[in-house]
Design a protein around this motif. Structure first.
Motif, PDB file in Angstrom:
ATOM      1  N   GLN A 195       0.763  -1.165  -0.119  1.00 56.79           N
ATOM      2  CA  GLN A 195       0.019  -0.051   0.045  1.00 56.79           C
ATOM      3  C   GLN A 195       0.967   1.198   0.078  1.00 56.79           C
ATOM      4  OE1 GLN A 195      -3.172  -0.293   2.802  1.00 56.79           O
ATOM      5  NE2 GLN A 195      -3.658   1.678   2.746  1.00 56.79           N
TER       6      GLN A 195
ATOM      7  N   ALA B 114       0.595   5.591   0.454  1.00 58.12           N
ATOM      8  CA  ALA B 114      -0.160   6.694   0.711  1.00 58.12           C
ATOM      9  C   ALA B 114       0.686   8.053   0.341  1.00 58.12           C
ATOM     10  CB  ALA B 114      -0.601   6.787   2.213  1.00 58.12           C
TER      11      ALA B 114
ATOM     12  N   SER C 281       1.564  11.976   0.504  1.00 57.65           N
ATOM     13  CA  SER C 281       1.798  13.019   1.306  1.00 57.65           C
ATOM     14  C   SER C 281       0.836  14.169   0.948  1.00 57.65           C
ATOM     15  CB  SER C 281       3.092  13.597   1.814  1.00 57.65           C
ATOM     16  OG  SER C 281       3.891  12.234   2.035  1.00 57.65           O
TER      17      SER C 281
ATOM     18  N   ALA D  28      -1.880  18.715   5.922  1.00 58.69           N
ATOM     19  CA  ALA D  28      -3.084  18.663   6.752  1.00 58.69           C
ATOM     20  C   ALA D  28      -3.684  20.221   6.867  1.00 58.69           C
ATOM     21  CB  ALA D  28      -2.933  17.982   8.099  1.00 58.69           C
TER      22      ALA D  28
ATOM     23  N   SER E  99      -3.337  21.437   2.202  1.00 59.62           N
ATOM     24  CA  SER E  99      -3.778  20.305   1.156  1.00 59.62           C
ATOM     25  C   SER E  99      -2.261  20.579   0.084  1.00 59.62           C
ATOM     26  CB  SER E  99      -4.916  20.714   0.309  1.00 59.62           C
ATOM     27  OG  SER E  99      -6.014  20.168   1.429  1.00 59.62           O
TER      28      SER E  99
ATOM     29  N   ARG F 129      -1.041  -0.329  12.374  1.00 58.13           N
ATOM     30  CA  ARG F 129      -2.084   0.041  11.260  1.00 58.13           C
ATOM     31  C   ARG F 129      -2.523   1.533  11.198  1.00 58.13           C
ATOM     32  NH1 ARG F 129      -3.667  -2.788   7.522  1.00 58.13           N
ATOM     33  NH2 ARG F 129      -5.558  -1.673   6.964  1.00 58.13           N
ATOM     34  N   HIS F 130      -2.164   2.304  12.422  1.00 61.06           N
ATOM     35  CA  HIS F 130      -2.484   3.685  12.455  1.00 61.06           C
ATOM     36  C   HIS F 130      -1.348   4.292  11.531  1.00 61.06           C
ATOM     37  CE1 HIS F 130       1.010   3.101  15.423  1.00 61.06           C
ATOM     38  NE2 HIS F 130       1.199   4.440  15.140  1.00 61.06           N
TER      39      HIS F 130
ATOM     40  N   LEU G  10      -0.611   3.924   8.715  1.00 61.53           N
ATOM     41  CA  LEU G  10      -1.433   4.113   7.160  1.00 61.53           C
ATOM     42  C   LEU G  10      -1.805   5.441   6.983  1.00 61.53           C
ATOM     43  CD1 LEU G  10      -3.002   0.718   6.864  1.00 61.53           C
ATOM     44  CD2 LEU G  10      -0.919   1.391   5.774  1.00 61.53           C
ATOM     45  N   ASP G  11      -2.116   6.166   8.024  1.00 63.74           N
ATOM     46  CA  ASP G  11      -2.665   7.440   7.860  1.00 63.74           C
ATOM     47  C   ASP G  11      -1.921   8.766   8.091  1.00 63.74           C
ATOM     48  OD1 ASP G  11      -5.378   6.473   7.415  1.00 63.74           O
ATOM     49  OD2 ASP G  11      -5.689   6.287   9.887  1.00 63.74           O
ATOM     50  N   LEU G  12      -0.400   8.234   8.377  1.00 65.41           N
ATOM     51  CA  LEU G  12       0.564   9.268   8.804  1.00 65.41           C
ATOM     52  C   LEU G  12       1.682   9.402   7.627  1.00 65.41           C
ATOM     53  CD1 LEU G  12       1.034   8.085  12.437  1.00 65.41           C
ATOM     54  CD2 LEU G  12      -0.373   9.987  11.422  1.00 65.41           C
TER      55      LEU G  12
END
Length: 149
Positions: free
Chosen positions: A34, A36, A38, A41, A44, A143-144, A146-148
């Motif tokens: 996976q 993600a 960047s 925040a 955008s 798994r947290h 994956l959002d960082l």
């Protein structure tokens, strides 16, 4: 467009090519399951300067548009500022630019937890792709992460 591998450096036309690059590279010898991108925040924005701590297993990015700083993945927990001589190292492309699109790649274990993370970049000036940092995740749950990106 596909990644151009004809020259000395692999090059991409867009930030989407960072994912393909990381999948092909398999940092740490593990498949990347996976990726993600960047994104700042605060505004955008998607172009950053990147710094690595002296251990080179932590990364932080600074948004070129608004100046917001974000530690990538779990870097906030392990970042070492070092001293004046051995402080953070700015990532610079071979062309001299320090502006990149970036993404995080994740190798996952069978149970879905994160095994290995990698920071992928694409120079916005000449498209050169790279992976200036990658490291093993030695804890769970993870798994947290994956959002960082």
């Amino acid at each position: 467009m596909a990644i151009d591998i004809s020259g000395e450096w692999w090059r991409g036309d867009s930030a989407d090519d960072v994912a393909d690059y990381l999948e092909e590279l398999a940092p740490g010898g593990y498949p990347v399951h996976q990726v993600a991108r960047s994104v700042c925040a605060s505004c955008s924005g998607d172009v950053f300067t990147i710094e690595l701590d002296p251990s080179a297993v932590c990364a932080r990015r600074t948004c070129v548009s608004c100046g917001a700083v974000a530690y990538m993945l779990d870097s906030d927990q392990y970042w070492m500022d070092g001293d004046e001589e051995d402080g953070p190292e700015s990532v610079v492309c071979s062309c001299g630019s320090d502006r990149f699109e970036s993404a995080a790649g994740f190798s996952l274990m069978d149970d879905g937890e994160v095994r290995w993370v990698s920071v992928g970049i694409r120079c916005v000036q000449d498209g050169i792709l790279g992976c200036p940092a990658d490291w093993k995740i030695r804890y769970g749950p993870s798994r947290h992460l994956l959002d960082l990106a």
